[in-house]
Design a protein around this motif. Structure first.
Motif, PDB file in Angstrom:
ATOM      1  N   VAL A 192       0.842  -1.200   0.000  1.00 41.06           N
ATOM      2  CA  VAL A 192       0.000   0.000   0.000  1.00 41.06           C
ATOM      3  C   VAL A 192       0.875   1.246   0.000  1.00 41.06           C
ATOM      4  O   VAL A 192       0.611   2.209  -0.730  1.00 41.06           O
ATOM      5  N   MET A 193       1.934   1.199   0.815  1.00 44.45           N
ATOM      6  CA  MET A 193       2.827   2.356   0.891  1.00 44.45           C
ATOM      7  C   MET A 193       3.396   2.687  -0.488  1.00 44.45           C
ATOM      8  O   MET A 193       3.375   3.845  -0.915  1.00 44.45           O
ATOM      9  N   ILE A 194       3.865   1.650  -1.185  1.00 44.62           N
ATOM     10  CA  ILE A 194       4.461   1.891  -2.503  1.00 44.62           C
ATOM     11  C   ILE A 194       3.407   2.461  -3.454  1.00 44.62           C
ATOM     12  O   ILE A 194       3.654   3.421  -4.175  1.00 44.62           O
ATOM     13  N   LEU A 195       2.211   1.861  -3.425  1.00 44.04           N
ATOM     14  CA  LEU A 195       1.149   2.347  -4.316  1.00 44.04           C
ATOM     15  C   LEU A 195       0.766   3.794  -3.993  1.00 44.04           C
ATOM     16  O   LEU A 195       0.600   4.613  -4.892  1.00 44.04           O
ATOM     17  N   VAL A 196       0.621   4.084  -2.703  1.00 40.87           N
ATOM     18  CA  VAL A 196       0.223   5.441  -2.302  1.00 40.87           C
ATOM     19  C   VAL A 196       1.334   6.430  -2.657  1.00 40.87           C
ATOM     20  O   VAL A 196       1.068   7.497  -3.234  1.00 40.87           O
ATOM     21  N   THR A 197       2.571   6.066  -2.332  1.00 42.26           N
ATOM     22  CA  THR A 197       3.699   6.952  -2.642  1.00 42.26           C
ATOM     23  C   THR A 197       3.750   7.207  -4.139  1.00 42.26           C
ATOM     24  O   THR A 197       3.863   8.343  -4.601  1.00 42.26           O
ATOM     25  N   PHE A 198       3.654   6.106  -4.880  1.00 39.35           N
ATOM     26  CA  PHE A 198       3.689   6.209  -6.337  1.00 39.35           C
ATOM     27  C   PHE A 198       2.563   7.130  -6.816  1.00 39.35           C
ATOM     28  O   PHE A 198       2.777   8.046  -7.608  1.00 39.35           O
ATOM     29  N   GLY A 199       1.364   6.877  -6.303  1.00 37.48           N
ATOM     30  CA  GLY A 199       0.206   7.660  -6.738  1.00 37.48           C
ATOM     31  C   GLY A 199       0.355   9.134  -6.405  1.00 37.48           C
ATOM     32  O   GLY A 199       0.072   9.998  -7.233  1.00 37.48           O
ATOM     33  N   LEU A 200       0.818   9.402  -5.181  1.00 42.04           N
ATOM     34  CA  LEU A 200       0.950  10.801  -4.758  1.00 42.04           C
ATOM     35  C   LEU A 200       2.001  11.530  -5.595  1.00 42.04           C
ATOM     36  O   LEU A 200       1.769  12.646  -6.064  1.00 42.04           O
ATOM     37  N   VAL A 201       3.146  10.872  -5.785  1.00 37.81           N
ATOM     38  CA  VAL A 201       4.227  11.524  -6.525  1.00 37.81           C
ATOM     39  C   VAL A 201       3.848  11.645  -8.005  1.00 37.81           C
ATOM     40  O   VAL A 201       3.991  12.713  -8.610  1.00 37.81           O
ATOM     41  N   TYR A 202       3.329  10.555  -8.548  1.00 35.81           N
ATOM     42  CA  TYR A 202       2.948  10.570  -9.963  1.00 35.81           C
ATOM     43  C   TYR A 202       1.876  11.641 -10.199  1.00 35.81           C
ATOM     44  O   TYR A 202       1.982  12.462 -11.111  1.00 35.81           O
ATOM     45  N   GLY A 203       0.848  11.612  -9.335  1.00 37.67           N
ATOM     46  CA  GLY A 203      -0.240  12.580  -9.470  1.00 37.67           C
ATOM     47  C   GLY A 203       0.275  14.002  -9.328  1.00 37.67           C
ATOM     48  O   GLY A 203      -0.115  14.899 -10.083  1.00 37.67           O
ATOM     49  N   GLY A 204       1.167  14.213  -8.354  1.00 35.33           N
ATOM     50  CA  GLY A 204       1.721  15.541  -8.121  1.00 35.33           C
ATOM     51  C   GLY A 204       2.534  16.030  -9.304  1.00 35.33           C
ATOM     52  O   GLY A 204       2.424  17.198  -9.717  1.00 35.33           O
ATOM     53  N   VAL A 205       3.333  15.129  -9.876  1.00 34.15           N
ATOM     54  CA  VAL A 205       4.174  15.522 -11.018  1.00 34.15           C
ATOM     55  C   VAL A 205       3.296  15.805 -12.239  1.00 34.15           C
ATOM     56  O   VAL A 205       3.477  16.817 -12.933  1.00 34.15           O
ATOM     57  N   MET A 206       2.338  14.899 -12.471  1.00 32.08           N
ATOM     58  CA  MET A 206       1.471  15.108 -13.643  1.00 32.08           C
ATOM     59  C   MET A 206       0.684  16.409 -13.509  1.00 32.08           C
ATOM     60  O   MET A 206       0.509  17.158 -14.466  1.00 32.08           O
TER      61      MET A 206
END
Lengths: 221, 404
Positions: free
Chosen positions: B27-41
């Protein structure tokens, strides 16, 4: 009105006939003993009567004529819970649960109760002389104490019928008497007791004695 | 039921903890990924929406000191200069709609100024600017004067609408919209004001010795090209910049594409890691509950005998899974938010990109999506064990011995 009416139930395993058509009825206050040599099918009969095992043929009627075998799993489970308390031959206590937790285990599946199961469990354990053992694990109990815990568990939800498979097996005389007395006292309160035994003395305390004849249990009288 | 669920979890402490940790990590990896990816996009999208310069002309040697993506996304971190005449040379190119120079001043901090953290000082030509005008408003840019500044959205240290720079007080006349870049930590003033501050700056003498007085220098020139004839305008602008002899072109769209390509690989790696972790969690959950049902056959048969229906036992097993997965998800989401900062730091060490943190609604949607993924993963992993329960024979209780 009969609490339980068993009509012509029979069971075979892998083609070997174990129980031939057996019938009997149980009314409040009845105490029925089943005797036969070891391995001849007493446990199988009690399993069928207690709705744990489905017979190959025959009928089991409850509540004045309801065919228990036609009920779905949920209804059958609830019926089993309301109608029967089981004392198994080898106690069947869960080793990782304390004595009181073993006794209250049936309450976990009983939905909302009109009494506190923990208080009821304590009462029963105290009644059976286990007030010092409430929080002991089964491994810390003697065989007799374990059997008493198992009886307390069977009585927790005030079942109408107690089914006991060799309830005094492997017990010393004093423990055997304590367990048997508890079961008979419960039956005397308007409930019923069905038990399997090969102990002649214990069998003699039953109001009705069922013996095996040609693979079917019949009344000795 | 609750007691039996907790009891079972307690009985398999190590196994339960390992599953919860595994779920939490996934979950941590998915959330981190989602937050960073979403933030960058979101940052990239915002950066595109905000427009700005299509081409940036920078001193020829500037790329020796700083990368192109850094120049685009981190504002003006380098003291790079070229003669101001370059503005006129470039401005005449065909298809160039607007041209505006900028002058990069020093980095300010709390030692010299009222600002908090590292803040960059940028000078703009208020008569030609179109970059800061787009972020703060043309009126604000026009109001800068000799004692006005426009601050980035993340600039701290503004008191009573004033900010102190080297003992001089400046009136804050506007705030730039968030860009997700280091531009958010910049202060913009009139180009001559910044030149004047820099002229007397200790440690900057060598720049003026090398390039001449700041009044004749610019750090970059922002170019806005004709959108209808973009390719031709770009060719013409690039040629003019190169012909100037002192400047090199940085094409925004090319840098954005390059930056996207770099991030794509990183995100792909992260996504694969997250998917693998989810699969590992699925397999672990399956193994745990498959063996649990198998090992506890006697116990479960006993529960059947004392009144539990098949549905009750399924609830028992599903409840155990629910507790484990639930704990893992909660911990994982918290860790995900913490790890986001760490991952951003690592990524920013090697790459430059705009970043605009997801808002509460978007973060909630992400968390909800992760929860749904793990509910599905859990459901998948438990199907077979639950089917096994359906085959349990309650009469087994009559034949078994004590249950460990």
């Amino acid at each position: 009105m009969a609490l339980l009416e068993v009509k012509g139930i029979a069971k075979s395993f892998d083609g070997a006939e174990i129980i031939r058509a057996t019938s009997f009825a149980v009314e409040p206050g009845d105490i029925v003993a089943f005797t036969s040599p070891s391995g001849s099918g007493k446990s199988t009969l009690l399993s069928m009567a207690g709705l744990l095992l489905t017979p190959d043929s025959g009928q089991i009627l409850v509540d004045g004529g309801v065919d228990a075998l036609s009920l779905d799993d949920k209804a059958l489970s609830r019926l089993r819970q309301r109608l029967f308390g089981f004392v198994f031959q080898s106690t069947q206590l869960v080793g990782s649960l304390r004595a009181i937790e073993n006794v209250t285990a049936p309450a976990g599946f009983a939905g909302k109760l009109d009494f506190d199961p923990v208080e009821r469990a304590k009462e029963l354990l105290v009644q059976f002389g286990l007030e010092e053992r409430l929080y002991h694990y089964p491994a810390q109990l003697s065989v007799g104490q374990k059997r008493r815990v198992a009886v307390a568990r069977a009585l927790l939800l005030n079942p109408q019928i107690v089914i006991a498979d060799e309830p005094t097996n492997d017990l010393d005389e004093e423990s055997a008497n304590t367990v048997a007395d508890a079961l008979f006292a419960y039956a005397a309160q308007g409930h019923a007791l069905l038990y399997a035994t090969h102990d002649a003395a214990l069998a003699a305390r039953a109001k009705t004695l069922m013996v095996m004849k040609d693979k079917a249990f019949v009344s000795a009288s | 039921m609750k007691q039996l669920i907790m009891h079972s979890l307690k009985m398999h402490k190590v196994q339960s903890a390992s599953i919860a940790v595994s779920v939490a990590l996934s979950v941590m990896i998915l959330v981190t990924f989602g937050l960073v990816y979403g933030g960058v996009m979101q940052g990239v999208q915002k950066s595109e929406e905000q427009g700005g310069a299509d081409v940036m002309a920078i001193p020829k040697d500037a790329l020796q000191y700083i990368g192109d993506t850094e120049l685009l996304y981190t504002g003006a971190p380098a003291a790079v200069y070229m003669p101001a005449e370059v503005v006129d040379k470039i401005g005449g190119a065909e298809g160039v709609v607007r041209v505006s120079p900028q002058f990069f001043g020093q980095t300010l901090n709390s030692g010299c100024c009222s600002t908090t953290g590292e803040t960059r000082l940028i000078g703009i030509d208020t008569t030609t600017d179109f970059v800061v005008s787009g972020l703060a408003g043309a009126d604000q840019v026009a109001a800068l004067g000799d004692h006005g500044v426009i601050v980035g959205s993340a600039v701290g240290g503004v008191f009573n609408n004033t900010i102190k720079i080297y003992n001089e007080e400046y009136q804050v006349v506007g705030t730039m919209a968030e860009t997700g870049t280091e531009f958010d930590s910049s202060i913009v003033a009139d180009i001559d004001v910044v030149r004047s501050i820099s002229r007397n700056m200790e440690g900057y003498e060598h720049y003026w010795e090398k390039h001449g007085d700041p009044s004749g220098l610019v750090s970059c020139v922002m170019l806005d090209l004709d959108d209808d004839n973009f390719d031709a305008a770009l060719t013409s602008a690039n040629a003019k910049i190169n012909l100037s002899g002192v400047a090199s072109p940085l094409v925004r769209s090319q840098i954005v594409d390059k930056s996207r390509a770099q991030l794509k690989s990183v995100f792909l790696l992260l996504l694969v890691a997250a998917c693998l972790m989810a699969v590992v969690a699925l397999l672990q959950l399956f193994a745990r509950f498959f063996s649990s049902v198998w090992d506890r056959k006697s116990e479960l048969a006993l529960y059947r005998a004392i009144g539990a229906s098949k549905a009750d036992l399924r609830k028992l097993i599903a409840g155990e899974m629910g507790v484990l997965v639930g704990c893992g998800i909660v911990v994982g989401i918290i860790l995900g938010f913490v790890a986001q900062t760490a991952l951003l730091g690592v990524l920013r060490d090697g790459l430059s990109f705009p970043y605009v943190a997801l808002g509460p609604a978007q973060s909630f949607a992400l968390e909800l999506a992760v929860v749904i993924v793990f509910v599905l993963v859990s459901a998948l992993s438990i199907i077979w064990p639950l089917r096994q329960i359906g085959r349990l024979d309650p009469s087994t209780a009559m034949q078994q011995g004590d249950i460990d």
